[in-house]
Write a protein that holds these residues in place. Structure first.
Motif, mmCIF file in Angstrom:
data_model
loop_
_atom_site.group_PDB
_atom_site.id
_atom_site.type_symbol
_atom_site.label_atom_id
_atom_site.label_comp_id
_atom_site.label_asym_id
_atom_site.label_seq_id
_atom_site.Cartn_x
_atom_site.Cartn_y
_atom_site.Cartn_z
ATOM 1 N N LEU A 19 53.823 24.718 35.817
ATOM 2 C CA LEU A 19 54.107 26.047 36.350
ATOM 3 C C LEU A 19 55.351 26.042 37.237
ATOM 4 C CD1 LEU A 19 50.553 27.408 37.223
ATOM 5 C CD2 LEU A 19 52.125 28.274 35.484
ATOM 6 N N ILE A 20 55.498 24.988 38.027
ATOM 7 C CA ILE A 20 56.695 24.872 38.866
ATOM 8 C C ILE A 20 57.940 24.752 37.986
ATOM 9 C CG2 ILE A 20 57.891 23.401 40.536
ATOM 10 C CD1 ILE A 20 55.056 22.725 41.648
ATOM 11 N N ALA A 21 57.872 23.916 36.959
ATOM 12 C CA ALA A 21 59.009 23.742 36.049
ATOM 13 C C ALA A 21 59.322 25.037 35.316
ATOM 14 C CB ALA A 21 58.720 22.622 35.057
ATOM 15 N N LEU A 22 58.280 25.768 34.930
ATOM 16 C CA LEU A 22 58.486 27.047 34.255
ATOM 17 C C LEU A 22 59.231 28.019 35.161
ATOM 18 C CD1 LEU A 22 57.905 28.775 31.735
ATOM 19 C CD2 LEU A 22 55.764 29.451 32.839
ATOM 20 N N ASP A 40 60.148 27.840 48.684
ATOM 21 C CA ASP A 40 59.975 28.638 49.890
ATOM 22 C C ASP A 40 59.449 30.031 49.561
ATOM 23 O OD1 ASP A 40 61.026 26.634 51.735
ATOM 24 O OD2 ASP A 40 62.901 26.972 50.659
ATOM 25 N N LEU A 41 59.879 30.581 48.449
ATOM 26 C CA LEU A 41 59.341 31.874 48.016
ATOM 27 C C LEU A 41 57.868 31.739 47.641
ATOM 28 C CD1 LEU A 41 62.377 33.176 45.966
ATOM 29 C CD2 LEU A 41 61.479 34.148 48.081
ATOM 30 N N MET A 42 57.487 30.623 47.034
ATOM 31 C CA MET A 42 56.076 30.386 46.728
ATOM 32 C C MET A 42 55.272 30.280 48.022
ATOM 33 S SD MET A 42 56.536 27.759 43.555
ATOM 34 C CE MET A 42 54.828 27.352 43.434
ATOM 35 N N PHE A 47 51.438 32.742 51.918
ATOM 36 C CA PHE A 47 51.140 33.329 53.223
ATOM 37 C C PHE A 47 50.776 34.803 53.092
ATOM 38 C CE2 PHE A 47 52.992 29.591 55.315
ATOM 39 C CZ PHE A 47 52.056 29.425 56.326
ATOM 40 N N PHE A 48 51.360 35.516 52.130
ATOM 41 C CA PHE A 48 50.946 36.903 51.868
ATOM 42 C C PHE A 48 49.470 36.931 51.481
ATOM 43 C CE2 PHE A 48 55.132 39.273 50.584
ATOM 44 C CZ PHE A 48 55.532 39.247 51.900
ATOM 45 N N GLY A 49 49.074 36.059 50.579
ATOM 46 C CA GLY A 49 47.671 36.000 50.160
ATOM 47 C C GLY A 49 46.758 35.610 51.300
ATOM 48 N N LEU A 50 47.180 34.636 52.104
ATOM 49 C CA LEU A 50 46.381 34.212 53.253
ATOM 50 C C LEU A 50 46.237 35.346 54.256
ATOM 51 C CD1 LEU A 50 44.993 31.783 54.696
ATOM 52 C CD2 LEU A 50 47.181 31.424 55.851
ATOM 53 N N ILE A 68 50.794 39.234 44.800
ATOM 54 C CA ILE A 68 51.736 39.331 43.673
ATOM 55 C C ILE A 68 52.616 40.573 43.823
ATOM 56 C CG2 ILE A 68 51.913 39.708 41.174
ATOM 57 C CD1 ILE A 68 49.385 37.933 40.918
ATOM 58 N N ILE A 69 52.008 41.685 44.144
ATOM 59 C CA ILE A 69 52.774 42.924 44.323
ATOM 60 C C ILE A 69 53.703 42.800 45.532
ATOM 61 C CG2 ILE A 69 52.573 45.371 44.939
ATOM 62 C CD1 ILE A 69 49.971 45.376 43.211
#
Length: 148
Positions: A19-22, A40-42, A47-50, A68-69
């Protein structure tokens, strides 16, 4: 049986790397530039989910689409405000910009009191659950990773 458990664990780890490579490939194919801000975006998305689960009280099934949104909107703003103005410049400029964006995001997250400098675990509903199939013991998290 131990070989099968190790194989399943390796496949789950390989799915994460895939998934990271994708993500790197999709960004490179779309922009013809390597983005050093992907991790960093991941992190910001996590943190958004947390924050959705712990601060806003969202259940897991609602915090995932909210993250995700939120990251989609964050990505659009980041592209329009930061990346688009530098398009057309040498590729080195865009690479340096992605490195700078990564540092800024890490710095901003670190500045949040009691959140940015601590290690967190996302409270998922399947944490610490195992599936037993005969002598085979598989973590539910590994099954979710392979399934997604």
């Amino acid at each position: 049986m131990q070989l099968l458990q190790l194989l399943i664990s390796g496949v789950a780890q390989g799915c994460i790397y895939g998934l990271i490579a994708l993500g790197f490939v999709l960004i490179y194919k779309a922009t013809e530039t390597v983005s050093f801000a992907q991790g960093d975006l991941m992190m910001v998305g996590a943190f958004f989910g947390l924050a959705a689960m712990t601060m806003l009280g969202f259940p897991f099934w609602l915090s995932v689409p909210a993250a995700i949104i939120g990251m989609g909107l964050f990505g659009v703003v980041l592209e329009r405000v930061v990346i688009r103005p530098i398009l057309g410049q040498p590729a080195f400029s865009i690479v340096m910009l992605t490195i700078g964006v990564g540092y800024v995001l890490r710095g901003l997250i670190t500045m949040i009191p009691d959140i940015g400098t601590e290690t967190h675990t996302l409270p998922v509903p399947y944490a610490n659950e195992v599936l037993r199939m005969g002598g085979l013991v598989v973590s539910a998290e590994q099954v979710v990773v392979i399934g997604s």
